[in-house]
Design a protein around this motif. Structure first.
Motif, mmCIF file in Angstrom:
data_model
loop_
_atom_site.group_PDB
_atom_site.id
_atom_site.type_symbol
_atom_site.label_atom_id
_atom_site.label_comp_id
_atom_site.label_asym_id
_atom_site.label_seq_id
_atom_site.Cartn_x
_atom_site.Cartn_y
_atom_site.Cartn_z
ATOM 1 N N LEU A 421 -6.740 -1.964 5.254
ATOM 2 C CA LEU A 421 -5.429 -1.801 4.626
ATOM 3 C C LEU A 421 -5.602 -1.026 3.324
ATOM 4 O O LEU A 421 -6.425 -1.414 2.476
ATOM 5 C CB LEU A 421 -4.810 -3.153 4.298
ATOM 6 C CG LEU A 421 -4.302 -4.039 5.439
ATOM 7 C CD1 LEU A 421 -5.436 -4.593 6.292
ATOM 8 C CD2 LEU A 421 -3.489 -5.194 4.888
ATOM 9 N N TYR A 422 -4.835 0.039 3.195
ATOM 10 C CA TYR A 422 -4.857 0.846 1.971
ATOM 11 C C TYR A 422 -3.436 0.998 1.430
ATOM 12 O O TYR A 422 -2.811 2.060 1.571
ATOM 13 C CB TYR A 422 -5.439 2.230 2.258
ATOM 14 C CG TYR A 422 -6.849 2.209 2.798
ATOM 15 C CD1 TYR A 422 -7.917 1.851 1.977
ATOM 16 C CD2 TYR A 422 -7.123 2.537 4.118
ATOM 17 C CE1 TYR A 422 -9.219 1.825 2.464
ATOM 18 C CE2 TYR A 422 -8.416 2.515 4.612
ATOM 19 C CZ TYR A 422 -9.463 2.156 3.780
ATOM 20 O OH TYR A 422 -10.735 2.134 4.269
ATOM 21 N N PRO A 423 -2.899 -0.074 0.829
ATOM 22 C CA PRO A 423 -1.549 0.050 0.284
ATOM 23 C C PRO A 423 -1.517 1.110 -0.823
ATOM 24 O O PRO A 423 -2.534 1.335 -1.491
ATOM 25 C CB PRO A 423 -1.288 -1.330 -0.331
ATOM 26 C CG PRO A 423 -2.339 -2.235 0.219
ATOM 27 C CD PRO A 423 -3.504 -1.380 0.579
ATOM 28 N N ALA A 424 -0.353 1.719 -1.012
ATOM 29 C CA ALA A 424 -0.183 2.602 -2.175
ATOM 30 C C ALA A 424 -0.540 1.804 -3.417
ATOM 31 O O ALA A 424 -0.239 0.607 -3.504
ATOM 32 C CB ALA A 424 1.257 3.084 -2.240
ATOM 33 N N LEU A 425 -1.160 2.446 -4.374
ATOM 34 C CA LEU A 425 -1.642 1.714 -5.556
ATOM 35 C C LEU A 425 -0.484 1.214 -6.433
ATOM 36 O O LEU A 425 -0.689 0.357 -7.280
ATOM 37 C CB LEU A 425 -2.588 2.593 -6.373
ATOM 38 C CG LEU A 425 -3.806 3.169 -5.621
ATOM 39 C CD1 LEU A 425 -4.722 3.914 -6.571
ATOM 40 C CD2 LEU A 425 -4.586 2.075 -4.882
ATOM 41 N N ASN A 426 0.702 1.776 -6.213
ATOM 42 C CA ASN A 426 1.865 1.322 -6.987
ATOM 43 C C ASN A 426 2.850 0.559 -6.101
ATOM 44 O O ASN A 426 4.024 0.436 -6.439
ATOM 45 C CB ASN A 426 2.577 2.530 -7.611
ATOM 46 C CG ASN A 426 3.003 3.542 -6.562
ATOM 47 O OD1 ASN A 426 2.669 3.388 -5.385
ATOM 48 N ND2 ASN A 426 3.716 4.576 -6.968
ATOM 49 N N ILE A 427 2.372 0.030 -4.994
ATOM 50 C CA ILE A 427 3.266 -0.660 -4.043
ATOM 51 C C ILE A 427 3.946 -1.848 -4.737
ATOM 52 O O ILE A 427 3.310 -2.576 -5.519
ATOM 53 C CB ILE A 427 2.481 -1.125 -2.788
ATOM 54 C CG1 ILE A 427 3.420 -1.569 -1.681
ATOM 55 C CG2 ILE A 427 1.464 -2.229 -3.134
ATOM 56 C CD1 ILE A 427 2.739 -1.757 -0.326
ATOM 57 N N GLU A 428 5.218 -2.030 -4.440
ATOM 58 C CA GLU A 428 5.902 -3.176 -5.047
ATOM 59 C C GLU A 428 5.454 -4.452 -4.333
ATOM 60 O O GLU A 428 5.126 -4.425 -3.145
ATOM 61 C CB GLU A 428 7.409 -3.004 -4.917
ATOM 62 C CG GLU A 428 7.908 -2.002 -5.931
ATOM 63 C CD GLU A 428 9.388 -1.731 -5.820
ATOM 64 O OE1 GLU A 428 10.047 -2.367 -4.972
ATOM 65 O OE2 GLU A 428 9.857 -0.876 -6.576
ATOM 66 N N GLU A 429 5.497 -5.548 -5.090
ATOM 67 C CA GLU A 429 4.969 -6.792 -4.527
ATOM 68 C C GLU A 429 5.705 -7.190 -3.241
ATOM 69 O O GLU A 429 5.081 -7.586 -2.254
ATOM 70 C CB GLU A 429 5.067 -7.901 -5.571
ATOM 71 C CG GLU A 429 4.311 -9.131 -5.146
ATOM 72 C CD GLU A 429 4.265 -10.183 -6.243
ATOM 73 O OE1 GLU A 429 4.476 -9.849 -7.426
ATOM 74 O OE2 GLU A 429 4.010 -11.352 -5.889
ATOM 75 N N ASP A 430 7.018 -7.033 -3.236
ATOM 76 C CA ASP A 430 7.808 -7.406 -2.044
ATOM 77 C C ASP A 430 7.378 -6.612 -0.822
ATOM 78 O O ASP A 430 7.322 -7.139 0.294
ATOM 79 C CB ASP A 430 9.295 -7.073 -2.252
ATOM 80 C CG ASP A 430 9.924 -8.047 -3.201
ATOM 81 O OD1 ASP A 430 9.219 -8.975 -3.623
ATOM 82 O OD2 ASP A 430 11.117 -7.866 -3.504
#
Ligand SMILES: Cc1ncc(COP(=O)(O)O)c(C=O)c1O
Length: 462
Positions: A421-430
């Motif tokens: 998993l590589y979420p965007a580094l600024n992904i919102e918590e929700d």
């Protein structure tokens, strides 16, 4: 309700191009092969109709949390408007031409953010592959020695030389075995599936011993080795985080034998692990650091090596290519780094990473097909196992990838027994939580009910 994908609009696009893809002609065969063996016939491949921030939308109205992130190259989400604007501005002013000032600005910025500000020389490349090769040739020329040590399961790119330096899986090495002449391959200390009777720290110690006592006395004298090319956290191989003693062991060996440390941070660098560079977790300043992926801001390719004065200055090694350090690439990188600073991105990654890992740590207890999870910042991975035998299960991991799509999350699985998993580094918590829920739903379905999917029945143009 899980998505029924591919929907009709996606199918019509897939059908159009199927016969043109390298593996497209084999479509009917794998499908019947799969169904004959009781697997699902149609893995739910989808078409990316629109990419925006941490989301991907398909043409049939479904949306997915993007944990794929342009194969971990979109640090601030898809199509970041400010980065696009900076790139367009650079294109309008310079098109593609040499001698532009952005390369000097970017070099200055990279030196400033380099580990302990000690890497004071920069060379631009286009891709991570080129940059990893550049690091190696820099080391060979500086030391005037022919060999480098590299690691099993490592990935440094898909060119012939980079494959010789990598060993992600044996299929990728096929017919290239003889090209590995200059690379000495040794194990990497995974924290799962370590040899029987060992814990991860003992395995790391064993590997350091193996290099020192076996390679240097039975394979080649240490004076023939120029350096060690390593991933401080191993990305493509499964998002592994090595025990600290591995990194300190490499540092000791480098000092003892006068070897250079070449840290490949193409995937794990620039914030992914919750530090600007992964080596910072271990207070290590490598001699050469390889960067790429995130440097592009997910908009315009650019890569680089950063090195010490001692190693890079007046080094006759050649590297680079026509489009390296383009105005657009430099503009993308400069804007990305500006946004990192403005928005406190690296610190934010640490917080989100802790939340994600806390949730994922429950997975081995919740799902019999999860053997182990690991995370550092937003570098997140899980080992998928056969629930009866507990052994690594590549096919089930691929099935989790497909099933997660149906539940609204796009992961990475590349012929391995892991999901990454590589979420965007600024992904919102929700959004992060929504995506993790989708993965959990997929794990629950596959662990409980189904046999999984057999193969990629639709072609991919990879
Ligand atoms: C550690 C590492 N090095 C090098 C590369 C190659 O980078 P690129 O695909 O940009 O050539 C990758 C790509 O995944 C990588 O993960």
């Amino acid at each position: 309700m899980p998505y029924s994908i591919p929907g009709p609009r996606s199918v019509s696009i897939l059908e159009k191009g199927r016969h043109l893809a390298r593996d497209g002609c084999g479509y009917e065969e794998p499908v019947s092969d799969a169904s004959g063996q009781g697997f699902m016939e149609h893995p739910p491949q989808f078409i990316n109709d629109r990419a925006e921030g941490p989301w991907i939308y398909d043409p049939d109205g479904n949306r997915y949390v993007d944990f794929h992130a342009g194969w971990a190259s979109n640090p601030l989400g898809n199509a970041h408007p400010e980065i696009i604007e900076a790139v367009v501005k650079a294109l309008k002013r310079w098109g593609f031409s040499y001698g532009h000032p952005l390369q000097y600005e970017l070099a200055e910025r990279l030196v400033e953010i380099s580990p302990a500000k000690k890497l004071r020389r920069v060379n631009f490349e286009i891709s991570g592959t080129e940059a990893a090769e550049a690091a190696v040739s820099t080391a060979l020329f500086r030391k005037e020695r022919p060999l480098v040590i590299v690691f099993e399961d490592a990935f440094h790119g898909d060119s012939i030389a980079a494959r010789a330096l990598s060993s992600l899986n044996s299929d990728r090495a096929k017919y290239l075995e003889a090209w590995r002449g200059g690379a000495i391959h040794v194990p990497y200390p995974h924290t799962y599936h370590v040899p029987a009777g060992m814990n991860p720290e003992q395995y790391a110690d064993y590997i350091i011993w193996y290099i020192e006592d076996f390679i240097c006395s039975k394979v080649t004298p240490p004076e023939s080795i120029a350096g060690i090319l390593f991933e401080p956290c191993m990305a493509e191989g499964g998002n592994w985080i090595p025990p600290a003693t591995f990194i300190t062991g490499l540092k000791r060996l480098a000092g003892q034998f006068d070897w250079l440390l070449l840290a490949d941070e193409v995937l794990v660098g620039l914030g992914r692990t919750g530090r600007m560079w992964a080596v910072v977790h271990w207070d290590l300043v490598p001699d050469v650091l390889v960067t790429g992926k995130n440097l592009s801001g997910g908009i315009e390719p650019i890569a680089a090596i950063l090195g010490t004065e001692e190693v890079m200055a007046e080094n006759e090694a050649h590297s680079g290519s026509t489009f390296a350090g383009s105005p657009a690439g430099c503009a993308a990188a400069l804007k990305t780094l500006e946004l990192f600073e403005r928005d406190g991105v690296v610190e934010y990654v640490r917080r989100m990473g802790e939340k994600a890992l806390q949730r994922m740590q429950k997975w081995p207890r919740m799902f019999e097909i999860v053997g182990q999870v690991r995370g550092i910042g937003l570098l997140l991975g899980a080992s998928i196992v056969d629930k009866e035998t507990g052994k690594a299960d590549r096919e089930m991991a691929l099935s989790v990838y497909y099933e997660a799509l149906r539940h609204g999350a796009w992961l990475i699985n590349d012929n391995e027994a892991n999901i990454r998993l590589y979420p965007a580094l600024n992904i919102e918590e929700d959004t992060l939580e929504y995506g993790l829920t989708a993965v959990e739903e997929a794990l629950a379905v596959l662990g409980r009910e189904r046999k999984g999917y057999r193969c990629s029945a639709y072609p991919t143009f990879d």
